[in-house]
Design an enzyme around this catalytic site. Structure first.
Site, mmCIF file in Angstrom:
data_model
loop_
_atom_site.group_PDB
_atom_site.id
_atom_site.type_symbol
_atom_site.label_atom_id
_atom_site.label_comp_id
_atom_site.label_asym_id
_atom_site.label_seq_id
_atom_site.Cartn_x
_atom_site.Cartn_y
_atom_site.Cartn_z
ATOM 1 C CG HIS A 193 -2.159 -0.816 0.977
ATOM 2 N ND1 HIS A 193 -2.772 -1.560 1.950
ATOM 3 C CD2 HIS A 193 -2.881 -1.007 -0.140
ATOM 4 C CE1 HIS A 193 -3.818 -2.165 1.438
ATOM 5 N NE2 HIS A 193 -3.906 -1.850 0.175
ATOM 6 N NE ARG A 300 -2.371 -8.773 -14.709
ATOM 7 C CZ ARG A 300 -1.664 -7.797 -15.302
ATOM 8 N NH1 ARG A 300 -1.877 -6.537 -14.995
ATOM 9 N NH2 ARG A 300 -0.737 -8.086 -16.200
ATOM 10 C CD GLU A 435 -2.405 -15.580 -20.825
ATOM 11 O OE1 GLU A 435 -1.693 -14.776 -20.219
ATOM 12 O OE2 GLU A 435 -3.496 -15.994 -20.392
ATOM 13 C CG ASN A 458 3.276 -9.470 -18.928
ATOM 14 O OD1 ASN A 458 3.907 -8.722 -19.660
ATOM 15 N ND2 ASN A 458 2.343 -9.045 -18.105
ATOM 16 C CG ASP A 459 1.657 -15.742 -18.662
ATOM 17 O OD1 ASP A 459 2.600 -16.141 -17.950
ATOM 18 O OD2 ASP A 459 0.557 -15.404 -18.198
ATOM 19 N NE ARG A 469 4.596 -13.231 -15.582
ATOM 20 C CZ ARG A 469 3.342 -12.898 -15.851
ATOM 21 N NH1 ARG A 469 2.604 -13.649 -16.666
ATOM 22 N NH2 ARG A 469 2.814 -11.812 -15.355
ATOM 23 C CB CYS A 506 -3.394 -6.452 -22.079
ATOM 24 S SG CYS A 506 -3.414 -8.242 -21.920
#
Ligand code: PEP
Ligand code: MG
Length: 557
Positions: A193, A300, A435, A458-459, A469, A506
């Site tokens: 946070h 997500r 992906e 990313n994947d 990753r 994305c």
């Protein structure tokens, strides 16, 4: 001065260069006392605990309101969460048990807080691990209230960079921000946070630098490079001059980016692309709007599962999706069905240990064994769909039959809702993530059944290059610019367009402006990035002329 210079390396949290005077923040850690001065009868201590608990909960409410006015709703949620932690029944039980075991009140609170923080720190889930700092913060505030102290540094006389083992969101918010240039911490996580608040406050910062500099260096000049995570204490004259230039350049860049607010995402040759945002929580809607994002390109939804103690109910999910759609006021919103598994483990799913979790029991694969998970989510999504412009995105699809299976479930859910007389938008589009290399290779087939594609680089990079990753040892092999990846993107776009379907990107690659010309030249229709990158990306788009892009050069490397 020259020989005192030391460089620490941490993880960057918020971009920018902070230069100021080093000050150590001692507050925040419930330091062990030499004996506990707050010892009385068990009854008196319990009563005192309940009094300070009420006072701190009230203080959290005030802080939440201040955060809402000064920074935004998502930051206010941080303090709302703290309030819930203060009032948490487990914490209360642990404190009362400590008192009953003969401890003084401060010790009972400290140990209860440490227990809660240790439990959170041991969690597999990164989000919950990051909450350990919140637990410590809450207990530090209870003890400070007991002593009649306040936390934070409300008055700073000179431009200051704070250093601490960990900084709490309350300390950041209560510090004198006219003089607070940035901060760095020995511990801390980029998903905490504190990190979220630092980004909202645009405070250049770094976490996890390891060891803090020696206390004797307090009062020295310090630089925090929020681009690289480097911290330089007592810089020599040359280094300081270099960073002053870097700071001026970064400020000029940001100001320039601001001039792109409100402009279309259009290239010099007139090609318009959608720029939307990746978010993980509904509260981030404010950040999308603040940064001039065109909507949400990737929500997500697994974060909803990660943050819940048990499967989120249809009603809970419905409220979150509805609120997001309403907040977006008709802008497009793409919600991805839960992608739990691999690096996002959720205890109550009971997945257990796997040899290769990234190649394992994940997202849609779980739903095929437990369709009720997907159907509950789909019901919530369709019910919410009447409140905005919703599209549903399915992760980890590798074969057409999998999409077909999801479509059947979606049809069942719509039939059910119709039979129950519950309204939904019949035009909600159902798209898939591309992906995996398999999905890219058969994108011609998938494009016939999917309404749209979203390329998850990313994947895709991890699976195409066989590079985990998550593994820092092989990070240099994790190359999203690899021609294999770029060729796949070009092929996927071509196959989708042949079927008249839209494609967006994305993954993190979407915000890499060195590739913007390539992505636009191959015809990507949308780019989805974290909210702070919207204006920078728009600038890159508007500076691009697709007719000048040599696609072949990117594909050869
Ligand atoms: C991706 O894989 O590129 C993606 C956007 O999804 P995630 O990072 O959530 O796996
Ligand atoms: Mg992914």
């Amino acid at each position: 001065m020259e020989d005192k210079m030391i460089t620490l390396r941490g993880k960057p949290v918020m971009e920018g260069i902070a230069i100021g005077i080093l000050r150590f923040l001692e507050a925040g850690e419930p330091a062990a006392e030499d004996g506990d001065p707050y010892i009385g009868s068990a009854e008196a201590m319990k009563q005192r605990f309940y009094e300070i608990r009420e006072a701190v909960a009230a203080e959290c409410e005030v802080l939440a309101e201040r955060a809402r006015v000064e920074v935004g709703q998502s930051e206010a949620e941080i303090f709302a969460t703290h309030r819930l932690m203060v009032l948490d029944g487990d914490l209360e039980d642990a404190v009362i048990a400590g008192i009953d075991a003969g401890k003084g009140l401060a010790d009972a609170i400290r140990e209860a807080g440490e227990g809660l923080a240790a439990m959170l720190a041991a969690m597999e889930d990164e989000y919950l691990r990051a909450r350990a700092a919140d637990a410590k913060d809450v207990c530090a505030r209870l003890i400070a209230a007991l002593r009649g102290e306040r936390t934070g540094v409300s008055r700073l006389d000179v431009p200051t960079v704070l250093a601490a083992v960990d900084v709490t969101p309350a300390e950041l918010l209560q510090s004198d921000r006219t003089q607070l240039m940035g901060f760095f911490t020995a511990d801390g996580a980029t998903g905490s946070h504190t990190a979220i608040l630092a980004r909202s406050l645009a405070l250049p910062s770094a976490v996890a630098v390891g060891e803090l500099p020696d206390r004797s260096l307090e009062g020295e000049t310090v630089i925090v490079d929020g681009f690289t995570g480097e911290v330089i204490v007592a810089p020599d004259t040359r280094t300081l001059a270099l960073y002053c230039e870097k700071q001026a350049a970064a400020r000029a860049e940001r100001q320039l980016e601001e001039t792109f607010r409100g402009l279309p995402n259009r290239t010099q040759d007139g090609y318009e692309v959608q720029v939307v945002c990746n978010i993980g929580r509904g509260e981030e809607a404010a950040s999308v709007l603040q940064n001039d994002g065109g909507g949400v390109g990737l929500f997500r939804s697994e974060f909803l599962y990660l943050e819940s103690p048990d499967f989120p109910s249809e009603e809970t999910q419905y409220r979150v999706y509805r609120r997001l759609l309403e907040d977006m006021g008709g802008r497009p919103v793409v919600i991805r069905t839960m992608d739990v598994g691999a690096d996002k483990q959720v205890g109550y799913f009971g997945i257990g240990r796997e040899e290769n979790p990234a190649l394992g029991y994940r997202s849609i694969r779980i739903c095929m064994d437990r369709p009720e998970i997907l159907c509950t989510q789909l019901r919530a999504l369709y019910r919410a769909s009447v409140f905005g412009k919703l599209s549903i995105l399915i992760p980890m699809i590798v074969s057409p039959w999998e999409l077909c299976w999801v479509r059947e479930r979606a049809q069942e859910v719509r039939d059910e809702l119709r039979a129950e007389g519950i309204a939904f938008d019949p035009d909600v589009k159902l798209g898939i993530m591309i992906e995996t290399p398999a999905a890219a290779a058969i994108s011609d087939l998938l494009a016939k059944d999917a309404d749209f594609f979203s390329i998850g680089t990313n994947d895709l990079t991890q699976y195409a290059l066989a590079v985990d990753r998550q593994n820092p040892r092989i990070e240099r092999f994790y190359d999203s610019h690899h021609p294999a990846i770029l060729r796949m993107i070009a092929t996927v776009v071509e196959n989708a367009h042949r079927e008249g379907k839209r494609v967006s990107v994305c993954g993190e690659l979407a915000r890499d402006t060195s590739l913007t010309p390539f992505l636009l030249a191959v015809g990507v229709d949308g780019l989805s990035v974290s909210p702070p990158y919207v204006l920078r990306l728009r600038r890159a788009i508007r500076e691009c002329d697709r007719s000048r892009v040599e696609i072949g050069e990117f594909l050869k490397k």
